[in-house]
Design a protein around this motif. Structure first.
Motif, PDB file in Angstrom:
ATOM      1  N   LYS A 161       0.879  -1.174   0.000  1.00 22.51           N
ATOM      2  CA  LYS A 161       0.000   0.000   0.000  1.00 22.51           C
ATOM      3  C   LYS A 161       0.919   1.228   0.000  1.00 22.51           C
ATOM      4  O   LYS A 161       1.350   1.693   1.052  1.00 22.51           O
ATOM      5  CB  LYS A 161      -0.877   0.010   1.255  1.00 22.51           C
ATOM      6  N   ILE A 162       1.246   1.691  -1.182  1.00 24.93           N
ATOM      7  CA  ILE A 162       2.247   2.754  -1.308  1.00 24.93           C
ATOM      8  C   ILE A 162       1.776   4.042  -0.641  1.00 24.93           C
ATOM      9  O   ILE A 162       0.644   4.468  -0.832  1.00 24.93           O
ATOM     10  CB  ILE A 162       2.533   3.046  -2.800  1.00 24.93           C
ATOM     11  N   CYS A 163       2.676   4.651   0.119  1.00 25.04           N
ATOM     12  CA  CYS A 163       2.383   5.909   0.794  1.00 25.04           C
ATOM     13  C   CYS A 163       2.059   6.992  -0.222  1.00 25.04           C
ATOM     14  O   CYS A 163       2.812   7.185  -1.178  1.00 25.04           O
ATOM     15  CB  CYS A 163       3.626   6.345   1.576  1.00 25.04           C
ATOM     16  N   SER A 196       9.158  14.807   5.270  1.00 23.97           N
ATOM     17  CA  SER A 196       9.930  15.181   4.075  1.00 23.97           C
ATOM     18  C   SER A 196      10.436  13.935   3.377  1.00 23.97           C
ATOM     19  O   SER A 196      10.781  12.943   4.027  1.00 23.97           O
ATOM     20  CB  SER A 196      11.141  16.017   4.467  1.00 23.97           C
ATOM     21  N   ARG A 197      10.506  14.002   2.047  1.00 21.13           N
ATOM     22  CA  ARG A 197      11.036  12.863   1.289  1.00 21.13           C
ATOM     23  C   ARG A 197      11.945  13.386   0.184  1.00 21.13           C
ATOM     24  O   ARG A 197      11.759  14.481  -0.336  1.00 21.13           O
ATOM     25  CB  ARG A 197       9.902  12.050   0.659  1.00 21.13           C
ATOM     26  N   ILE A 198      12.928  12.582  -0.181  1.00 19.39           N
ATOM     27  CA  ILE A 198      13.748  12.907  -1.351  1.00 19.39           C
ATOM     28  C   ILE A 198      13.424  11.885  -2.429  1.00 19.39           C
ATOM     29  O   ILE A 198      12.938  10.792  -2.132  1.00 19.39           O
ATOM     30  CB  ILE A 198      15.266  12.870  -1.057  1.00 19.39           C
ATOM     31  N   LYS A 199      13.697  12.253  -3.669  1.00 19.12           N
ATOM     32  CA  LYS A 199      13.494  11.324  -4.779  1.00 19.12           C
ATOM     33  C   LYS A 199      14.835  10.678  -5.117  1.00 19.12           C
ATOM     34  O   LYS A 199      15.836  11.366  -5.286  1.00 19.12           O
ATOM     35  CB  LYS A 199      12.932  12.063  -5.985  1.00 19.12           C
ATOM     36  N   LEU A 200      14.842   9.353  -5.172  1.00 16.54           N
ATOM     37  CA  LEU A 200      16.088   8.626  -5.430  1.00 16.54           C
ATOM     38  C   LEU A 200      16.296   8.371  -6.918  1.00 16.54           C
ATOM     39  O   LEU A 200      15.402   8.618  -7.738  1.00 16.54           O
ATOM     40  CB  LEU A 200      16.073   7.293  -4.689  1.00 16.54           C
ATOM     41  N   ASP A 243      16.062   5.904  -8.846  1.00 14.96           N
ATOM     42  CA  ASP A 243      15.102   5.118  -9.612  1.00 14.96           C
ATOM     43  C   ASP A 243      13.677   5.615  -9.407  1.00 14.96           C
ATOM     44  O   ASP A 243      12.718   4.896  -9.701  1.00 14.96           O
ATOM     45  CB  ASP A 243      15.217   3.639  -9.222  1.00 14.96           C
ATOM     46  N   GLY A 244      13.523   6.839  -8.903  1.00 15.76           N
ATOM     47  CA  GLY A 244      12.188   7.427  -8.756  1.00 15.76           C
ATOM     48  C   GLY A 244      11.539   7.127  -7.412  1.00 15.76           C
ATOM     49  O   GLY A 244      10.492   7.689  -7.088  1.00 15.76           O
ATOM     50  N   ARG A 245      12.130   6.243  -6.623  1.00 15.17           N
ATOM     51  CA  ARG A 245      11.558   5.960  -5.298  1.00 15.17           C
ATOM     52  C   ARG A 245      11.689   7.173  -4.399  1.00 15.17           C
ATOM     53  O   ARG A 245      12.622   7.958  -4.536  1.00 15.17           O
ATOM     54  CB  ARG A 245      12.297   4.783  -4.636  1.00 15.17           C
ATOM     55  N   ASN A 246      10.746   7.277  -3.462  1.00 14.85           N
ATOM     56  CA  ASN A 246      10.808   8.363  -2.481  1.00 14.85           C
ATOM     57  C   ASN A 246      11.363   7.805  -1.176  1.00 14.85           C
ATOM     58  O   ASN A 246      10.987   6.721  -0.756  1.00 14.85           O
ATOM     59  CB  ASN A 246       9.401   8.904  -2.218  1.00 14.85           C
ATOM     60  N   LEU A 247      12.251   8.576  -0.549  1.00 11.48           N
ATOM     61  CA  LEU A 247      12.849   8.152   0.720  1.00 11.48           C
ATOM     62  C   LEU A 247      12.511   9.199   1.777  1.00 11.48           C
ATOM     63  O   LEU A 247      12.777  10.387   1.599  1.00 11.48           O
ATOM     64  CB  LEU A 247      14.368   8.033   0.555  1.00 11.48           C
ATOM     65  N   SER A 251       8.746   5.399   3.146  1.00 12.46           N
ATOM     66  CA  SER A 251       9.669   5.239   2.002  1.00 12.46           C
ATOM     67  C   SER A 251       9.131   4.147   1.085  1.00 12.46           C
ATOM     68  O   SER A 251       8.689   3.099   1.553  1.00 12.46           O
ATOM     69  CB  SER A 251      11.071   4.850   2.483  1.00 12.46           C
ATOM     70  N   ASP A 252       9.173   4.419  -0.221  1.00 15.47           N
ATOM     71  CA  ASP A 252       8.648   3.438  -1.181  1.00 15.47           C
ATOM     72  C   ASP A 252       9.435   2.132  -1.094  1.00 15.47           C
ATOM     73  O   ASP A 252      10.654   2.147  -0.899  1.00 15.47           O
ATOM     74  CB  ASP A 252       8.772   3.978  -2.614  1.00 15.47           C
ATOM     75  N   PRO A 253       8.743   1.005  -1.273  1.00 16.88           N
ATOM     76  CA  PRO A 253       9.457  -0.280  -1.314  1.00 16.88           C
ATOM     77  C   PRO A 253      10.351  -0.349  -2.552  1.00 16.88           C
ATOM     78  O   PRO A 253      10.089   0.342  -3.535  1.00 16.88           O
ATOM     79  CB  PRO A 253       8.345  -1.329  -1.414  1.00 16.88           C
TER      80      PRO A 253
END
Ligand SMILES: *[C@@H]1O[C@H](CO)[C@@H](O)[C@H](O)[C@H]1NC(C)=O
Ligand SMILES: *[C@@H]1O[C@H](CO)[C@@H](O)[C@H](O)[C@H]1NC(C)=O
Ligand SMILES: *[C@@H]1O[C@H](CO)[C@@H](O)[C@H](O)[C@H]1NC(C)=O
Length: 352
Positions: free
Chosen positions: A38-40, A51-55, A57-61, A116-118
């Motif tokens: 269940k993606i945040c 707060s999140r950063i974009k990695l 490969d597009g994932r958010n951390l 954080s995205d899987p």
């Protein structure tokens, strides 16, 4: 009964058996296959609150920052949390130590945890890349420290392997060791493994030999699954039991940890932590050969979640690791207020 009708009945039984088998296989496939996360921030998923950063490969951390104001920062630390945990479970640090040493700390949800995205392609290396990218996004400069706790300690070895040149120092606290790292003598791993609770032995074997079964193993109700995922009183030392009430306010973080699903977070951690590693930490070279940094390993002798013996062996193999073995100390000591100050002090000053 004629011979024809007997065949007829056998034929029906055969057909029914085939159908039943197909249903059984479909059901077990359903049971083995983890549900999608269940993606945040997606519809139906938990909300994004930090707060999140974009990695790459597009994932958010997702991360949080604590410590002294930017203009007072002398030491920058990234914290790697343990199994079934999240960014809010970093070690509490006293205001005095924070001020005296000018400490800033970023703590992040490892991939799949919290917000954080899987990462379907997660590995020890990808985790290290996530840490380095976070450091760059947060402008931590050319050098920073890492602290890894429990399973996060295992991933801290990955930081020492994949970006030693960026590290000012590292502290591994009660780190998980992998029984299948080849440098461990087999008599030692056999001995320590046999002291693990039987249900944990099975959970580790499944993670190592049949990672595709980890989801099912840890969600089925037929056999006891890992005591780390479904805590069981045997794994708490006397000291841990004393500390638990002090952590009561932080227990809700468990729900945060698993909110996107257990597979992309916990089970993936087990599979990677106990899987086949691309390297053995005991083959690492001292990253600080001209003593401009230090690596510390802390472990309590009463740790019943992660036995001390493998850390003790690693410390004998790696003379450049400063080993701190704590008597009468369990697994959770650094999470209680005040107990972790020595860890921060030793790390940033490089001393025992
Ligand atoms: C990262 O978050 C954004 C929204 O904040 C979302 O559109 C994107 O799909 C997320 N990335 C992944 C890989 O889930
Ligand atoms: C995982 O890795 C494979 C092979 O490198 C790649 O094709 C795929 O796109 C990756 N998946 C994600 C979600 O990053
Ligand atoms: C394993 O074997 C070595 C030598 O073969 C011995 O020195 C060591 O004490 C043994 N360790 C254990 C835990 O039995």
């Amino acid at each position: 009964m004629t011979i024809y009708s007997t065949f007829g009945i056998l034929g029906i039984i055969r057909k029914v058996s085939v159908i039943l088998l197909a249903i059984l296989l479909a059901l077990s496939y359903q049971a083995i296959k983890p549900p999608p996360p269940k993606i945040c921030g997606s519809s139906g998923g938990p909300p994004v609150t930090s707060s999140r950063i974009k990695l790459r490969d597009g994932r958010n951390l997702s991360y949080i920052e604590t410590g002294v104001p930017k203009d007072k920062v002398l030491h920058k630390i990234i914290f790697l949390h343990g199994l079934d945990s999240c960014k809010y479970n970093s070690f509490p640090i006293s205001q005095e130590v924070m001020d005296e040493f000018g400490i800033y700390m970023a703590s992040f949800d490892r991939a799949g945890y919290g917000e954080s995205d899987p990462d379907p392609n997660r590995s020890v290396k990808s985790n290290a890349q996530d840490v380095e990218e976070l450091a760059d996004e947060l402008d931590l400069g050319s050098k920073f420290f890492v602290i890894g706790y429990s399973m996060g300690g295992a991933f801290a070895w990955g930081c020492l392997k994949y970006f030693p040149h960026r590290l000012a120092g590292a502290a591994l606290v009660a780190p998980v060791s992998n029984y299948w790292w080849p440098n461990f003598p087999s008599n030692l791993t056999k001995d320590v493994f046999s002291q693990e609770i039987v249900r944990d032995q099975w959970a580790y074997r499944v993670a190592h030999y049949a990672p595709w079964l980890t989801y099912w193993w840890n969600t089925q109700k037929w056999f006891p699954s890992s005591s780390l995922l479904a805590p069981h009183s045997d794994i708490f030392s006397t000291q841990d039991r004393d500390i638990l009430p002090k952590l009561a306010g932080r227990i809700h973080n468990k729900e945060q940890a698993r909110q996107q699903g257990e597979f992309g977070s916990l089970h993936c951690d087990m599979n990677i932590g106990f899987g086949s590693w691309e390297f053995d930490p005991m083959d690492l070279q001292n990253p600080f050969s001209n003593s401009e940094g230090s690596v510390h390993l802390w472990h309590g002798t009463e740790d019943r979640m992660v036995p001390v013996y493998l850390s003790r062996y690693i410390s004998q193999k790696l003379a450049w690791v400063q080993y701190h073995e704590l008597q009468n100390t369990g697994h959770m000591f650094p999470l209680a207020d005040g107990w972790s100050d020595p860890i921060f002090k030793a790390l940033v000053t490089g001393n025992q």
